[in-house]
Design a protein around this motif. Structure first.
Motif, short mmCIF file in Angstrom:
data_model
loop_
_atom_site.label_atom_id
_atom_site.label_comp_id
_atom_site.label_asym_id
_atom_site.label_seq_id
_atom_site.Cartn_x
_atom_site.Cartn_y
_atom_site.Cartn_z
N ILE A 34 34.08 50.37 32.85
CA ILE A 34 32.84 49.60 33.29
C ILE A 34 31.71 50.20 32.35
O ILE A 34 30.86 49.60 31.86
N LYS A 35 31.91 51.45 31.90
CA LYS A 35 30.88 51.96 31.09
C LYS A 35 31.23 51.51 29.71
O LYS A 35 30.26 51.18 29.00
N LYS A 36 32.56 51.64 29.24
CA LYS A 36 32.78 51.22 28.01
C LYS A 36 32.19 49.83 27.56
O LYS A 36 31.69 49.74 26.53
N TYR A 37 32.57 48.93 28.43
CA TYR A 37 32.17 47.43 28.11
C TYR A 37 30.87 47.01 28.81
O TYR A 37 30.54 45.93 28.82
N ASN A 38 30.17 47.93 29.32
CA ASN A 38 28.91 47.70 30.04
C ASN A 38 28.84 46.60 30.87
O ASN A 38 28.06 45.71 30.91
N ILE A 39 29.98 46.49 31.74
CA ILE A 39 30.14 45.60 32.77
C ILE A 39 29.34 45.93 33.92
O ILE A 39 29.34 46.77 34.75
N ASP A 40 28.50 44.73 34.28
CA ASP A 40 27.70 45.00 35.55
C ASP A 40 27.74 43.54 36.32
O ASP A 40 26.72 43.26 37.40
N THR A 41 28.56 42.68 36.07
CA THR A 41 28.62 41.33 36.78
C THR A 41 29.89 41.04 37.41
O THR A 41 31.34 41.36 36.77
N CYS A 42 30.12 40.24 38.47
CA CYS A 42 31.50 39.92 39.27
C CYS A 42 31.30 38.57 39.50
O CYS A 42 30.33 38.11 40.03
N LEU A 43 32.48 37.89 39.70
CA LEU A 43 32.60 36.54 40.16
C LEU A 43 33.93 36.96 41.41
O LEU A 43 34.55 37.34 41.14
N MET A 44 33.24 36.53 42.57
CA MET A 44 34.06 36.51 43.80
C MET A 44 34.58 35.26 43.88
O MET A 44 34.04 34.16 43.94
N ILE A 45 36.03 35.24 44.01
CA ILE A 45 36.85 33.94 44.14
C ILE A 45 37.80 33.83 45.56
O ILE A 45 38.16 35.17 45.72
N PHE A 46 38.07 32.89 46.05
CA PHE A 46 39.07 32.99 47.20
C PHE A 46 40.40 32.33 46.66
O PHE A 46 40.62 30.95 46.92
N ILE A 47 41.40 32.94 46.29
CA ILE A 47 42.70 32.51 45.83
C ILE A 47 43.43 33.60 45.46
O ILE A 47 42.99 34.78 45.04
N LYS A 48 44.73 33.60 45.89
CA LYS A 48 45.95 34.51 45.36
C LYS A 48 46.19 34.67 44.13
O LYS A 48 46.05 33.69 43.24
N ASP A 49 46.26 35.82 43.53
CA ASP A 49 46.21 35.85 41.89
C ASP A 49 47.45 35.22 41.39
O ASP A 49 47.29 34.85 40.22
N ARG A 50 48.47 35.09 42.13
CA ARG A 50 49.55 34.52 41.79
C ARG A 50 49.51 33.20 41.65
O ARG A 50 50.10 32.12 40.90
N ASP A 51 48.38 32.45 42.25
CA ASP A 51 48.04 31.01 42.15
C ASP A 51 46.94 30.83 41.08
O ASP A 51 46.65 29.52 40.77
N LEU A 52 46.60 31.52 40.28
CA LEU A 52 45.59 31.49 39.24
C LEU A 52 46.38 30.98 37.97
O LEU A 52 47.69 31.45 37.74
N PRO A 53 45.86 30.19 37.20
CA PRO A 53 46.52 29.61 35.96
C PRO A 53 46.91 30.79 35.10
O PRO A 53 46.00 31.76 34.93
#
Length: 262
Positions: A34-53
């Motif tokens: 998080i610190k290395k890439y300066n990440i402060d944003t998130c997207l919440m989704i409703f899907i199983k990871d195996r169903d992601l493209p």
């Protein structure tokens, strides 16, 4: 007599950011990313990871697992730019996930998913961009004083609106009815909520908005209709599976632009 749920307490909980970090220090082994890439944003989704493209999954780096009793929900670092997280269903569990990600440094939260349509005069081909939620839940009252509505963050919501305009996607800024009881969408309740402005019904938006306001985070949510709630029962809309992936792709691209320009 005051109902307990209206007895709002504004002080910090016994379990908070500092105490939580001490209790589950081993779960924060990826905090350096998080610190290395300066990440402060998130997207919440409703899907199983195996169903992601596959093209989405290949850009995902395991970051964190949110554990609640018998359930586990994953969170990935997407392309070293933001967190992509699988939200559990329902206000308390979803808000708990927001809390734990917030404890790790996330302050901008976007969400996308499906909802039931309750205003049948609304064009169901449009996306629903939530402007405010009717607080017919329990979760939000533990973070904000009692009120009929809670608003999403204007700056994040406007960013999504501008992106949808630019990419020529139909949407409307609307009110959503946030309800935490699966089978209490009664005819009278639906009629009243529609009169109060609701076009959709779902279970997380009010809780997420309340947590964000209490913690000083920002939150915005985009929905599509997966079904219609009628007196005859749920009416599932055909050909909605492709929309689930479309809205996720759309929001990923939107957040990539957000992260680049913030």
């Amino acid at each position: 007599m005051k109902a307990p749920i209206t007895e709002f307490f504004n002080d910090e909980g016994l379990i908070n950011k500092d105490s939580y970090r001490k209790m589950v220090a081993k779960d924060f082994i990826y905090q350096d990313l998080i610190k290395k890439y300066n990440i402060d944003t998130c997207l919440m989704i409703f899907i199983k990871d195996r169903d992601l493209p596959e093209d989405i999954l290949e850009k995902c780096k395991p970051f964190y697992t949110y554990t609640s009793a018998s359930n586990e929900n994953w969170a990935y670092i997407y392309d070293n730019k933001f967190i992509l997280a699988q939200s559990p269903l329902g206000g308390p569990a979803a808000a708990g996930f927001m809390e734990e990600l917030g404890f790790q440094g996330i302050t901008n939260f976007f969400a996308c998913g499906s909802a039931g349509q309750v205003d049948h005069n609304f064009d169901s081909s449009k996306f629903v961009l939530i402007e405010k939620s009717i607080r017919d839940d329990g979760m939000s009252y533990h973070y904000l004083k009692a009120s009929k509505y809670v608003e999403t963050d204007k700056s994040l919501t406007n960013f999504v609106a501008n992106y949808l305009d630019k990419t020529n996607h139909k949407y409307e800024l609307t009110t959503s009815w946030c309800n935490d009881a699966f089978f209490r969408e009664t005819p009278k309740a639906i009629e009243r909520r529609v009169k109060q402005g609701a076009v959709s019904v779902e279970m997380e938006s009010a809780g997420w908005s309340a947590v964000a306001k209490f913690r000083g985070y920002k939150f915005a949510q985009l929905l599509y209709f997966s079904d219609a709630v009628k007196q005859e029962g749920w009416e599932h809309k055909p050909d909605r599976k492709e929309l689930k992936i479309l809205i996720i792709r759309l929001m990923i691209d939107c957040i990539k632009e957000f992260v680049k320009n913030k």
